[in-house]
Motif scaffolding. Sequence first.
Motif, PDB file in Angstrom:
ATOM      1  N   LEU A  93       0.733  -1.256   0.040  1.00  0.00           N
ATOM      2  CA  LEU A  93      -0.025  -0.054  -0.143  1.00  0.00           C
ATOM      3  C   LEU A  93       0.734   1.200  -0.052  1.00  0.00           C
ATOM      4  CD1 LEU A  93      -2.783  -1.054   2.635  1.00  0.00           C
ATOM      5  CD2 LEU A  93      -3.110  -0.468   0.050  1.00  0.00           C
ATOM      6  N   GLY A  94       2.259   1.096   0.271  1.00  0.00           N
ATOM      7  CA  GLY A  94       3.104   2.308   0.409  1.00  0.00           C
ATOM      8  C   GLY A  94       3.077   3.202   1.555  1.00  0.00           C
ATOM      9  N   LEU A  95       2.833   2.396   2.768  1.00  0.00           N
ATOM     10  CA  LEU A  95       2.737   3.037   4.076  1.00  0.00           C
ATOM     11  C   LEU A  95       4.093   3.544   4.539  1.00  0.00           C
ATOM     12  CD1 LEU A  95      -0.249   2.484   3.840  1.00  0.00           C
ATOM     13  CD2 LEU A  95      -0.278   1.745   6.082  1.00  0.00           C
ATOM     14  N   GLY A  96       4.992   3.206   4.118  1.00  0.00           N
ATOM     15  CA  GLY A  96       6.452   3.651   4.564  1.00  0.00           C
ATOM     16  C   GLY A  96       6.968   2.554   5.829  1.00  0.00           C
ATOM     17  N   ILE A  97       6.381   1.432   5.651  1.00  0.00           N
ATOM     18  CA  ILE A  97       6.934   0.540   6.344  1.00  0.00           C
ATOM     19  C   ILE A  97       7.914  -0.429   5.747  1.00  0.00           C
ATOM     20  CG2 ILE A  97       5.899  -1.677   7.718  1.00  0.00           C
ATOM     21  CD1 ILE A  97       4.713   0.572   8.962  1.00  0.00           C
ATOM     22  N   SER A  98       8.929  -0.757   6.553  1.00  0.00           N
ATOM     23  CA  SER A  98       9.996  -1.487   5.906  1.00  0.00           C
ATOM     24  C   SER A  98      10.693  -2.393   7.047  1.00  0.00           C
ATOM     25  CB  SER A  98      11.214  -0.641   5.159  1.00  0.00           C
ATOM     26  OG  SER A  98      12.031  -0.318   6.438  1.00  0.00           O
ATOM     27  N   CYS A  99      11.470  -3.294   6.540  1.00  0.00           N
ATOM     28  CA  CYS A  99      12.144  -4.351   7.445  1.00  0.00           C
ATOM     29  C   CYS A  99      12.629  -3.530   8.805  1.00  0.00           C
ATOM     30  CB  CYS A  99      13.079  -5.131   6.711  1.00  0.00           C
ATOM     31  SG  CYS A  99      12.284  -6.427   5.761  1.00  0.00           S
ATOM     32  N   ARG A 100      13.303  -2.079   8.360  1.00  0.00           N
ATOM     33  CA  ARG A 100      13.961  -1.651   9.451  1.00  0.00           C
ATOM     34  C   ARG A 100      13.270  -0.382  10.312  1.00  0.00           C
ATOM     35  NH1 ARG A 100      19.522  -1.826   9.327  1.00  0.00           N
ATOM     36  NH2 ARG A 100      20.404  -3.020   7.287  1.00  0.00           N
ATOM     37  N   THR A 101      11.675  -0.740  10.042  1.00  0.00           N
ATOM     38  CA  THR A 101      10.962   0.221  10.706  1.00  0.00           C
ATOM     39  C   THR A 101      10.774  -0.184  12.374  1.00  0.00           C
ATOM     40  OG1 THR A 101       9.400   0.245   8.802  1.00  0.00           O
ATOM     41  CG2 THR A 101       8.395   0.745  10.726  1.00  0.00           C
ATOM     42  N   ASP A 102      10.971   0.787  13.199  1.00  0.00           N
ATOM     43  CA  ASP A 102      10.874   0.687  14.501  1.00  0.00           C
ATOM     44  C   ASP A 102       9.782   1.112  15.120  1.00  0.00           C
ATOM     45  OD1 ASP A 102      11.339   3.171  14.421  1.00  0.00           O
ATOM     46  OD2 ASP A 102      13.514   3.316  15.327  1.00  0.00           O
ATOM     47  N   LYS A 103       9.608   1.328  16.389  1.00  0.00           N
ATOM     48  CA  LYS A 103       8.201   1.855  17.111  1.00  0.00           C
ATOM     49  C   LYS A 103       7.938   3.292  16.445  1.00  0.00           C
ATOM     50  CE  LYS A 103       6.425   3.166  21.458  1.00  0.00           C
ATOM     51  NZ  LYS A 103       6.618   3.059  22.858  1.00  0.00           N
ATOM     52  N   ALA A 104       8.967   4.129  16.392  1.00  0.00           N
ATOM     53  CA  ALA A 104       8.556   5.637  15.957  1.00  0.00           C
ATOM     54  C   ALA A 104       8.275   5.601  14.505  1.00  0.00           C
ATOM     55  CB  ALA A 104       9.899   6.390  16.425  1.00  0.00           C
ATOM     56  N   GLY A 105       8.989   4.687  13.531  1.00  0.00           N
ATOM     57  CA  GLY A 105       8.443   4.642  12.369  1.00  0.00           C
ATOM     58  C   GLY A 105       7.130   4.165  11.979  1.00  0.00           C
ATOM     59  N   CYS A 106       6.954   2.991  12.980  1.00  0.00           N
ATOM     60  CA  CYS A 106       5.608   2.450  12.703  1.00  0.00           C
ATOM     61  C   CYS A 106       4.306   3.429  13.408  1.00  0.00           C
ATOM     62  CB  CYS A 106       5.678   1.230  13.680  1.00  0.00           C
ATOM     63  SG  CYS A 106       4.058   0.111  13.607  1.00  0.00           S
ATOM     64  N   ARG A 141      14.204  -3.777  18.641  1.00  0.00           N
ATOM     65  CA  ARG A 141      12.940  -4.622  17.751  1.00  0.00           C
ATOM     66  C   ARG A 141      12.742  -3.682  16.659  1.00  0.00           C
ATOM     67  NH1 ARG A 141      10.613  -6.350  23.028  1.00  0.00           N
ATOM     68  NH2 ARG A 141      11.908  -8.407  23.548  1.00  0.00           N
ATOM     69  N   THR A 142      12.889  -4.367  15.202  1.00  0.00           N
ATOM     70  CA  THR A 142      12.155  -3.773  13.896  1.00  0.00           C
ATOM     71  C   THR A 142      11.339  -4.983  13.296  1.00  0.00           C
ATOM     72  OG1 THR A 142      14.250  -4.525  12.858  1.00  0.00           O
ATOM     73  CG2 THR A 142      13.999  -2.429  13.844  1.00  0.00           C
ATOM     74  N   ILE A 143      10.667  -4.540  12.441  1.00  0.00           N
ATOM     75  CA  ILE A 143       9.996  -5.674  11.619  1.00  0.00           C
ATOM     76  C   ILE A 143      11.041  -6.712  11.501  1.00  0.00           C
ATOM     77  CG2 ILE A 143       8.792  -6.163   9.536  1.00  0.00           C
ATOM     78  CD1 ILE A 143       7.030  -4.460  11.148  1.00  0.00           C
ATOM     79  N   GLY A 144      12.113  -6.461  10.805  1.00  0.00           N
ATOM     80  CA  GLY A 144      13.301  -7.245  10.519  1.00  0.00           C
ATOM     81  C   GLY A 144      13.685  -8.249  11.678  1.00  0.00           C
ATOM     82  N   PRO A 176      13.139 -12.320  10.590  1.00  0.00           N
ATOM     83  CA  PRO A 176      14.430 -12.357  10.111  1.00  0.00           C
ATOM     84  C   PRO A 176      14.880 -12.954   8.631  1.00  0.00           C
ATOM     85  CG  PRO A 176      14.458 -13.783  11.932  1.00  0.00           C
ATOM     86  CD  PRO A 176      13.160 -13.079  11.816  1.00  0.00           C
ATOM     87  N   VAL A 177      14.020 -13.926   8.381  1.00  0.00           N
ATOM     88  CA  VAL A 177      13.982 -14.597   7.130  1.00  0.00           C
ATOM     89  C   VAL A 177      13.631 -13.831   5.840  1.00  0.00           C
ATOM     90  CG1 VAL A 177      13.669 -16.550   5.852  1.00  0.00           C
ATOM     91  CG2 VAL A 177      14.207 -16.866   8.132  1.00  0.00           C
ATOM     92  N   GLY A 178      12.677 -13.387   5.943  1.00  0.00           N
ATOM     93  CA  GLY A 178      11.704 -12.437   5.114  1.00  0.00           C
ATOM     94  C   GLY A 178      12.428 -11.118   4.736  1.00  0.00           C
ATOM     95  N   CYS A 179      13.192 -10.663   5.835  1.00  0.00           N
ATOM     96  CA  CYS A 179      13.871  -9.496   6.002  1.00  0.00           C
ATOM     97  C   CYS A 179      15.362  -9.692   5.770  1.00  0.00           C
ATOM     98  CB  CYS A 179      13.495  -8.808   7.118  1.00  0.00           C
ATOM     99  SG  CYS A 179      11.799  -7.885   6.916  1.00  0.00           S
ATOM    100  N   ASN A 184      22.456  -6.648   8.443  1.00  0.00           N
ATOM    101  CA  ASN A 184      21.857  -6.243   9.715  1.00  0.00           C
ATOM    102  C   ASN A 184      22.007  -7.692  10.531  1.00  0.00           C
ATOM    103  OD1 ASN A 184      19.837  -6.147  11.488  1.00  0.00           O
ATOM    104  ND2 ASN A 184      18.340  -5.459  10.302  1.00  0.00           N
ATOM    105  N   PRO A 185      22.715  -7.426  11.479  1.00  0.00           N
ATOM    106  CA  PRO A 185      22.755  -8.656  12.550  1.00  0.00           C
ATOM    107  C   PRO A 185      21.470  -9.276  13.093  1.00  0.00           C
ATOM    108  CG  PRO A 185      23.410  -6.837  13.695  1.00  0.00           C
ATOM    109  CD  PRO A 185      23.281  -6.293  12.186  1.00  0.00           C
ATOM    110  N   ASP A 186      20.533  -8.791  13.114  1.00  0.00           N
ATOM    111  CA  ASP A 186      19.400  -9.013  13.597  1.00  0.00           C
ATOM    112  C   ASP A 186      18.536  -9.820  12.669  1.00  0.00           C
ATOM    113  OD1 ASP A 186      19.453  -7.990  16.021  1.00  0.00           O
ATOM    114  OD2 ASP A 186      18.722  -6.083  15.422  1.00  0.00           O
ATOM    115  N   THR A 187      19.112  -9.858  11.571  1.00  0.00           N
ATOM    116  CA  THR A 187      18.344 -10.944  10.316  1.00  0.00           C
ATOM    117  C   THR A 187      19.240 -11.906   9.887  1.00  0.00           C
ATOM    118  OG1 THR A 187      18.853  -9.453   8.381  1.00  0.00           O
ATOM    119  CG2 THR A 187      16.899  -8.656   9.686  1.00  0.00           C
ATOM    120  N   CYS A 188      18.667 -12.892   9.004  1.00  0.00           N
ATOM    121  CA  CYS A 188      19.262 -13.792   8.534  1.00  0.00           C
ATOM    122  C   CYS A 188      20.381 -13.315   7.563  1.00  0.00           C
ATOM    123  CB  CYS A 188      18.723 -14.906   8.174  1.00  0.00           C
ATOM    124  SG  CYS A 188      17.724 -15.701   9.375  1.00  0.00           S
TER     125      CYS A 188
END
Length: 167
Positions: A61-74, A131-134, A138-141, A146-150
């Motif tokens: 939808l283009g809401l500006g959500i990415s794998c690196r989105t955190d609480k403030a960005g969300c 914590r972020t979406i990634g 961690p697999v999809g992102c 990024n050490p928090d993802t695969c």
Amino acid sequence: DGIIFGRDYSTGMPVLEWCETEGTMWSKCWRDKNICHKDFPKEFPLPFPDLWSMFRILQDLGLGISCRTDKAGCEKAFKDSCNDGASGCASMCVHRASGQVSKSTCRQQCEMICAHAANFSMFCSLLTPPRTIGWFCPVGCADNSNPDTCPTGTICEPPPVLHASHP
């Protein structure tokens, strides 16, 4: 040399690289299976089956959500998208779709998203640093930086075995 479409088939079957060798509670593979691809709990009545499905639709939808989105960005993404009903979301959707999706379809999807804004706010509150979406997916992102993802191209579960069938 057995490399086909970037995958190693030198042994006849694809050679799979694992994200991690041992999956313990809160490890990357554990988070991917038990948070990212697990049904939402009843406390989060969202119109999606799981976090990854929600993430992909919000991204489409283009809401500006990415794998690196955190609480403030969300929180900012939902505030910007849903502050005028769903008009912000709908205009982002139409712009992102570049004529591939009608304005009424975008508006309808955005109204559904914005109707659940309070529940999304509860979800955003879970994205406390680091914590972020990634971090949750961690697999999809997957991202080598990024050490928090695969690492890119790795897996946590083997793909299903595809058997030959008789036509």
